[in-house]
Design an enzyme around this catalytic site. Structure first.
Site, PDB file in Angstrom:
ATOM      1  CD  GLU A   1     105.828   5.875  55.847  1.00 26.34           C
ATOM      2  OE1 GLU A   1     106.434   6.813  55.306  1.00 26.34           O
ATOM      3  OE2 GLU A   1     105.943   4.697  55.485  1.00 26.34           O
TER       4      GLU A   1
ATOM      5  CG  ASP B   1     113.170  13.287  52.978  1.00 26.77           C
ATOM      6  OD1 ASP B   1     112.771  12.133  52.758  1.00 26.77           O
ATOM      7  OD2 ASP B   1     113.147  13.818  54.100  1.00 26.77           O
TER       8      ASP B   1
END
Length: 265
Positions: free
Chosen positions: A49, A60
């Site tokens: 990824e 995030d």
């Protein structure tokens, strides 16, 4: 079948689990990031990824936000991440690559969605995870990407109930990414006992492999979580070492330990 489909088909023949490693593209710089990326398959990573840096990454935590800022400061962008994929593909045509990020830098880029999809396919990208694009907007990117041969991977969370789940998985392909904890990346540890029934529920609805991420930072946790799913993802723990400026061999050794944990499930 895509490289992602091939990977899960190969693993399922032996009851194996997928180990997915996340890293931010161009963190801390293009060359170091590419060196790490090239070393991941040898460390046991089944799927890579690769994060696309963005100024406002709402899903995030601090560790990956900082990685994005480092990447942007080093000239990182969607275009440079695609350059990384092209460079990687010169030596590795087998390992699946999933780009993970947000819709804005894709949409706002010159040429927009159409150019992004064309360049992603040509570069050798296999799948996309776009965390802020809901199923109601599938026509924007998901459907064109799938028509071009890319897998479009969606996130399911602990709050994705049975009413919402069919919409989430309807146009998903490759695998479903189950977020084990509510919140942002780098949060509390995943609990395999709590994850197991959710994985079974999602797998039944999607008829796809389910990979679990968020809250996995040790080989033991990777083993426990992969044991109740089709694989696991580790991101923040790897990105943390990159942010600390650890030598590339040390980073890859840590990744190898995580991969061994997942593969021993």
């Amino acid at each position: 079948m895509s490289r992602i489909d091939d990977t899960f088909a190969r693993l399922s023949e032996t009851g194996g689990k997928a180990f997915v490693a996340y890293m931010m593209g161009c963190d801390p710089d293009f060359d170091t990031s590419l060196q790490i990326m090239r070393g991941l398959p040898g460390a046991g990573v089944d799927i890579i990824e690769l994060g696309m840096p963005f100024t406002d990454p709402m899903a995030d935590g601090a560790t990956i936000q900082a990685a994005g800022q480092r990447a942007l400061a080093a000239g990182g962008s969607v275009s440079r991440v695609l350059d990384m994929v092209r460079a990687f593909r010169r030596d590795d045509d087998a390992t699946p690559i999933v780009l993970m990020g947000y819709y804005n830098p894709i949409y706002a880029r010159q040429g927009g969605v159409d150019r992004f999809i064309t360049e992603a396919v040509e570069a050798g990208v296999d799948g996309l995870i776009v965390v802020d694009l809901p199923p109601e907007e599938d026509a924007e990117l998901c459907l064109p990407a799938r028509e071009a041969g890319l897998n479009f991977i969606r996130l399911a969370t602990p709050t994705t109930d049975d009413r919402r789940l069919p919409a989430v998985v309807r146009n998903t392909s490759g695998f479903v990414y189950y977020v084990s904890v509510t919140g942002i990346t780098g949060g509390p540890a995943a609990n395999a006992a709590e994850v197991a029934p959710e994985v079974a529920r999602i797998r039944a609805a999607a008829k796809l492999p389910v990979v679990v991420g968020f809250g996995i930072s040790t080989p033991e946790a990777a083993q426990a979580v992969a044991g109740v799913a089709d694989g696991c993802v580790v991101g923040s723990a790897i990105v943390k070492l990159i942010g600390e400026g650890r030598p590339v061999p040390e980073i890859l050794s840590f990744v190898a330990d995580l991969a061994q944990g997942a593969h021993s499930a």
